[in-house]
Design an enzyme around this catalytic site. Structure first.
Site, PDB file in Angstrom:
ATOM      1  CG  ASP A  26     -24.746  -5.388   5.228  1.00 14.04           C
ATOM      2  OD1 ASP A  26     -25.320  -5.774   4.204  1.00 14.04           O
ATOM      3  OD2 ASP A  26     -23.637  -5.806   5.587  1.00 14.04           O
TER       4      ASP A  26
ATOM      5  CG  HIS B 125      -7.170  13.860 -19.966  1.00 16.34           C
ATOM      6  ND1 HIS B 125      -7.868  13.061 -19.082  1.00 16.34           N
ATOM      7  CD2 HIS B 125      -6.208  13.064 -20.511  1.00 16.34           C
ATOM      8  CE1 HIS B 125      -7.346  11.843 -19.106  1.00 16.34           C
ATOM      9  NE2 HIS B 125      -6.339  11.819 -19.958  1.00 16.34           N
TER      10      HIS B 125
ATOM     11  CG  ASP C  43      -5.432   8.187 -18.628  1.00 15.04           C
ATOM     12  OD1 ASP C  43      -5.936   9.281 -18.934  1.00 15.04           O
ATOM     13  OD2 ASP C  43      -5.189   7.279 -19.463  1.00 15.04           O
TER      14      ASP C  43
ATOM     15  CG  HIS D 130      -1.266  10.782 -19.038  1.00 12.81           C
ATOM     16  ND1 HIS D 130      -1.912  11.840 -18.467  1.00 12.81           N
ATOM     17  CD2 HIS D 130      -2.200  10.155 -19.798  1.00 12.81           C
ATOM     18  CE1 HIS D 130      -3.181  11.846 -18.849  1.00 12.81           C
ATOM     19  NE2 HIS D 130      -3.381  10.835 -19.663  1.00 12.81           N
TER      20      HIS D 130
ATOM     21  CD  GLU E 243      -0.818   6.290 -27.839  1.00 16.95           C
ATOM     22  OE1 GLU E 243       0.351   5.978 -27.556  1.00 16.95           O
ATOM     23  OE2 GLU E 243      -1.535   5.643 -28.640  1.00 16.95           O
ATOM     24  CG  ASP E 244      -3.129  11.595 -27.621  1.00 18.65           C
ATOM     25  OD1 ASP E 244      -3.160  10.525 -28.249  1.00 18.65           O
ATOM     26  OD2 ASP E 244      -3.829  11.828 -26.625  1.00 18.65           O
TER      27      ASP E 244
HETATM   28 MN    MN Z   1      -5.116  10.197 -20.832  1.00 19.36          MN
END
Ligand code: MN
Length: 736
Positions: A263, A51, A143, A76, A80-81
Site C-alpha cells: 500500500d 534560525h 528547533d 531559544h 546557549e550562544d
Molecule cells: Mn537552535
C-alpha cells in the site's frame, strides 16, 4: 524573503489563530534575539537570527502554540550562544520564558552517542523528564526540525551524527507525543543523510511515477466524494503517497522493491462526527473490496499516544490497493499535532500557563484503553511525574536513579568497589557533599582512593536506592570479617610461635579437621575471624590444639611401635608393603579414596594453601572447591540430598608445579592501565594464560586475569603487586 518580511510572516501566522496575542512582546523578543545574535552567522552564511525566526515559525504554523512559546522559540539560543543569561530574560520578558529558554538550552547541551536500545529509551525518557514544561520539548523538536531542514550546509560527519540522533531520539519522542506530521518529516530528513542512495531511489521513483499516481488518486478521490455527496455526508478527502521513510522501512522489513510495496497510497476522509466515521467506512467497503485482516478500529481502541481513526485497506478499481483512514476533525488535529493540539484547546479555554503542568496530558492519556495504552501511561507517569532522576556519567552515559538519589547511590550503581572506595564526588565539575541531591541532567563524577576507609554507617541513611544500601550492608559484613581474619590470624600465628609450633604442624588431612573440631570452628578463617573479633582468644585456640596434637602424636607413636613389632614377627614376609604413604592426585588428598579422578572447579579455582572441600560428581571424579566458594556454601553442604557427596579433601605435600586460577581487578580506566597490569604480572614472573578487560560505561575497567600459580603465597604476592598499581581499586579472586 528578508528578515523583516520573515518576522512579519510570523506575526501574521500568530494573528491567524491567536489575534489577542501581545504582539509588542513578540517584537521585543525578536529584537532582543536579533541584537544578541548580532554578527553571528549560520553555516549557510545567513545571519543567525534566521534560525530562531524559523523555529518560531514552526512553533506557530505547525503547532499553533501560545505566545509565550513563540517568544521562547525566538530566544531559544540566546542563553546557549550569547552572553545573555537566565536572569536577563526573566527580567526583560518573564521568569516562565526564561525557564523555557533554559530548558531548551539544557537539552541542547546533552551529547548523545549512539547506544544500545535500552540506553536510547532511557535517554528519551530523560529528555521528557527534563522538559518540566511540555513546551520545552515541543520547541526543541521544532528547533531540530529546522536544523534538519538546513542540514545540507553541515559537514558530512555532522549530518550523519545529527540524523542518527534525530532518528533515534527526536522522531520517537515526536511519535510518542502523537505529532505524526513532524515525526514523518524528521524521519525523511534523517533518512536522506543516513542512506542517501536508498532515499534518492525512493524519491526519484516516486517522482517518475508522479503523473500516474496523481491520476489514480484524483480518480479514486472523485469516486469517494461523489458517493458521499449523494448520501449527504459532509466530508473532506485527501489522498497522498506514503512518505519515503515508511516506504523504505517496508522495503527493508519485507525485502521488497518499490513496485512490490503493497500500500503506497493513503486516503483520509475527515468527517464531522464519530457516527459518520462508521457510515463512511460502510460506503468505502461498498465501493471497493476490503482486504481481510486490515481493518482497525482505533476509535474504539485508541493508540497509546492518543491517536484515533478507522483504518481499512481496500482494492481499488485498477487492482491497486490503498489504505483509507477515517476520522473526525478533532481526531485529525490530534493525529497531526499530538499533544500540541491539546495545548491549543487548553489555551483557548482557561489560558495557557505552567499551572497544572501535565495534568491535561495525563487526563488525556488516562482516558485511553487497552494494554498497550496502559503501559504507555505507566511509562509516561514515570517519565513525567517521576520517582526517578536521570544523571550522566562523565562519559555521557545515563544512569537512572530513584528521585532524591545522592552521589553514594550513583557510585554504588556503577560498582560496589567504586562505592566502597569513594572519597568524594563532583557534580557538574563542582565538589559536593555525599548527601547532595542529584538533579536531572547532572554530570556526576566519583572520586575514589585506594586509601578510602570504606562506607560509614551514615551512608546507609543517606543512600536512597536499595541497591546502594544492600551493597553497604554487605561491605560491613564482609570487609569487617576480612579485617578480623587478618588480625586473628596474626595473633594466632604469634601464639603458635610462642609455643614452639608452626602452621605446618597443624595442616594435613589427619590433623586439621580434628583440631578444628576441638576448637569448634568449621574452618581456620572462621576461627581467625572470631579471634580478630574478640569472641575467642589465640591462647585458648593454641592450648586446645596443642593438647590435641600431643594426643595425636602419642597415638601415632603407639601405632608405629605396634606396626614395628608386627613387621618383625612377620619377618618371613619379604614383600612387606612400603610404609604407608598418602597418595595424592594433582596434589589433592581425598579422604578415604585413593587414585580417584580429581578436578579443580572452574568457579573458584583453588590453589595450594586454600581451604578446600570436595564434591563427588557423577562420573567426573571429585571436584575441588574453595571452602568459601558459594557453590560449596554451608547451606549447600547441609543439603540432605547432596550431603553424602561432600567429602573432605586436603593438599598433599606433592602439589603440582602450578595451578590455574583467576583474579579480577577493578580499576579506574586510564591509558596504559593494562600495560601496568602486564608489567606487574611480569615482574612477579607470573604465567598468564589470558586477560580479558572491559570498560564499564562509567570510566572503570574490570580485568579478568587467568594465571597459573604455585600456591596461595605466590598469589598473595601477585595480588599485592596489582594493588599497588595506580587506579586499582580492588583485586579479588572470583568465585561462584
Ligand atoms: Mn537552535
Amino acid at each position: 524573503m528578508t528578515i523583516q518580511e520573515q518576522y512579519e510572516h510570523l506575526e501574521k501566522t500568530l494573528r491567524g489563530y491567536n489575534p489577542s496575542a501581545d504582539f509588542s512582546r513578540i517584537r521585543n523578543a525578536f529584537e532582543y534575539a536579533d541584537q544578541c545574535h548580532n554578527g553571528q552567522k549560520r553555516k549557510s552564511g545567513e545571519p543567525y537570527i534566521i534560525h530562531p525566526l524559523a523555529v518560531a515559525q514552526i512553533v506557530a504554523e505547525e503547532l499553533n502554540l501560545d505566545s509565550e512559546s513563540i517568544e521562547a522559540a525566538l530566544l531559544h539560543d540566546v542563553i546557549e550562544d550569547t552572553p545573555a543569561e537566565h536572569a536577563d530574560i526573566a527580567r526583560l520578558f518573564s521568569p516562565t520564558i526564561a525557564d523555557l529558554v533554559e530548558g531548551v538550552s539544557k537539552l541542547t547541551r546533552i551529547q548523545y552517542a549512539t547506544k544500545e536500545d535500552e540506553q536510547m529509551e532511557t535517554l528519551r525518557k530523560m529528555l521528557i523528564a527534563m522538559s518540566k514544561d511540555i513546551r520545552v520539548i515541543l520547541i526543541k523538536i521544532s528547533d531540530r526540525l529546522h536544523n534538519m531542514r538546513t542540514m545540507e550546509y553541515q559537514s558530512p560527519e555532522k549530518q550523519k551524527q545529527k540524523s542518527l540522533e534525530t532518528m533515534e531520539i527526536y522522531a520517537p519522542i515526536a511519535h510518542r507525543l502523537g505529532m505524526q506530521r513532524m515525526k514523518w518529516e524528521l524521519e525523511d530528513l534523517s533518512l536522506k543523510y543516513l542512506d542517501p542512495v536508498g532515499y534518492q531511489e525512493i524519491v526519484s521513483r516516486l517522482d517518475a511515477k508522479k503523473t500516474e499516481y496523481d491520476m489514480f488518486m484524483q480518480k479514486t478521490r472523485a469516486q469517494v466524494e461523489t458517493r458521499l455527496d449523494e448520501l449527504g455526508i459532509p466530508h473532506l478527502v485527501y489522498g497522498r503517497v506514503k512518505h519515503p521513510y515508511s516506504i523504505y522501512r517496508k522495503m527493508f522489513s519485507q525485502n521488497k522493491n518499490l513496485d512490490e510495496i503493497f500500500d503506497l497510497f493513503a486516503f483520509r476522509v475527515i468527517v464531522e462526527n464519530v457516527g459518520d466515521c462508521y457510515n463512511v467506512l460502510g460506503v468505502i467497503h461498498d465501493i471497493y473490496t476490503p482486504i481481510l485482516g486490515r481493518f482497525k478500529d482505533y476509535i474504539g481502541t485508541p493508540k497509546p499516544n492518543g491517536y484515533q481513526s478507522l483504518h481499512t485497506t481496500v482494492m481499488g478499481t485498477d487492482g491497486i490497493p490503498f489504505e483509507v483512514q477515517i476520522r473526525t476533525r478533532s481526531m485529525h488535529e490530534v493525529s497531526e499535532y499530538g499533544v500540541a493540539a491539546h495545548w491549543k484547546y487548553k489555551q483557548n479555554g482557561q489560558g495557557a500557563g505552567a499551572e497544572g503542568k501535565y495534568e491535561w496530558v495525563r487526563r488525556l492519556l488516562e482516558n485511553q484503553e487497552g494494554a498497550d495504552a496502559e503501559e504507555f501511561i505507566h511509562s509516561l507517569k514515570i517519565d513525567m511525574f517521576a520517582d526517578e532522576v536521570f544523571v550522566f556519567t562523565p562519559n555521557g552515559d545515563v544512569q537512572n536513579l530513584p528521585a532524591g538519589a545522592t552521589p553514594i547511590d550513583f557510585a554504588y550503581a556503577i560498582h560496589s568497589a567504586v562505592g566502597n572506595r569513594m572519597v568524594g564526588a563532583r557534580v557538574n565539575g563542582r565538589i559536593v557533599t555525599f548527601d547532595h541531591t542529584l538533579k536531572n541532567g547532572d554530570i556526576v563524577e566519583i572520586l575514589t582512593s585506594k586509601g578510602a576507609k570504606g562506607p560509614s554507617r551514615d551512608w546507609m541513611k543517606i543512600a536512597k536506592s536499595n541497591e546502594a544500601r544492600s551493597k553497604i550492608r554487605q561491605w560491613f559484613k564482609k570487609e569487617r570479617r576480612d579485617e578480623n581474619i587478618v588480625n586473628g590470624r596474626a595473633a594466632f600465628e604469634a601464639e603458635l610461635k610462642h609455643c614452639g609450633l608452626s602452621m605446618k604442624d597443624l595442616l594435613g588431612p589427619d590433623r586439621l579437621p580434628v583440631l578444628l573440631k576441638k576448637v569448634t570452628y568449621p574452618s581456620l578463617d572462621d576461627m581467625y575471624a572470631a579471634i580478630g573479633y574478640g569472641g575467642f582468644t589465640a591462647q585458648k585456640a593454641v592450648s586446645r590444639m596443642r593438647g590435641e596434637l600431643q594426643r595425636i602424636a602419642k597415638q601415632q607413636a603407639e601405632k608405629q611401635a605396634l606396626e614395628a613389632s608386627e613387621n618383625s614377627s612377620k619377618a618371613e614376609d619379604s614383600h612387606s608393603p612400603a610404609p604407608k604413604q598418602v597418595k595424592s592426585e594433582q596434589g589433592i588428598i581425598v579422604e578415604g579414596l585413593n587414585n580417584c579422578l580429581v578436578k579443580f572447579s572452574k568457579c573458584c579455582t583453588p590453589v595450594p594453601g586454600d581451604e578446600i572441600v570436595g564434591f563427588i560428581t557423577r562420573g567426573y571424579g571429585v571436584s575441588v572447591h574453595r571452602s568459601d566458594c558459594p557453590n560449596a556454601s554451608p547451606e549447600r553442604r547441609a543439603d540432605p540430598a547432596l550431603s553424602d557427596r561432600w567429602i573432605r579433601v586436603s593438599w598433599g605435600s606433592d602439589t603440582n608445579e602450578s595451578y590455574p586460577t583467576t583474579l579480577e581487578v577493578v580499576a579506574k580506566d586510564r591509558l596504559n592501565l593494562l600495560l601496568d597490569v602486564s608489567a606487574a604480572l611480569s615482574t612477579t614472573k607470573t604465567f598468564v594464560s589470558g586477560i580479558q578487560c572491559r570498560s564499564t560505561e562509567d570510566g572503570f575497567a574490570i580485568a579478568r586475569i587467568e594465571i597459573r600459580v604455585r600456591d596461595g603465597e605466590q598469589m598473595r604476592t601477585i595480588i599485592n603487586k596489582l594493588n599497588q598499581i595506580s587506579g586499582v581499586l580492588q583485586v579479588t579472586r572470583p568465585s561462584g
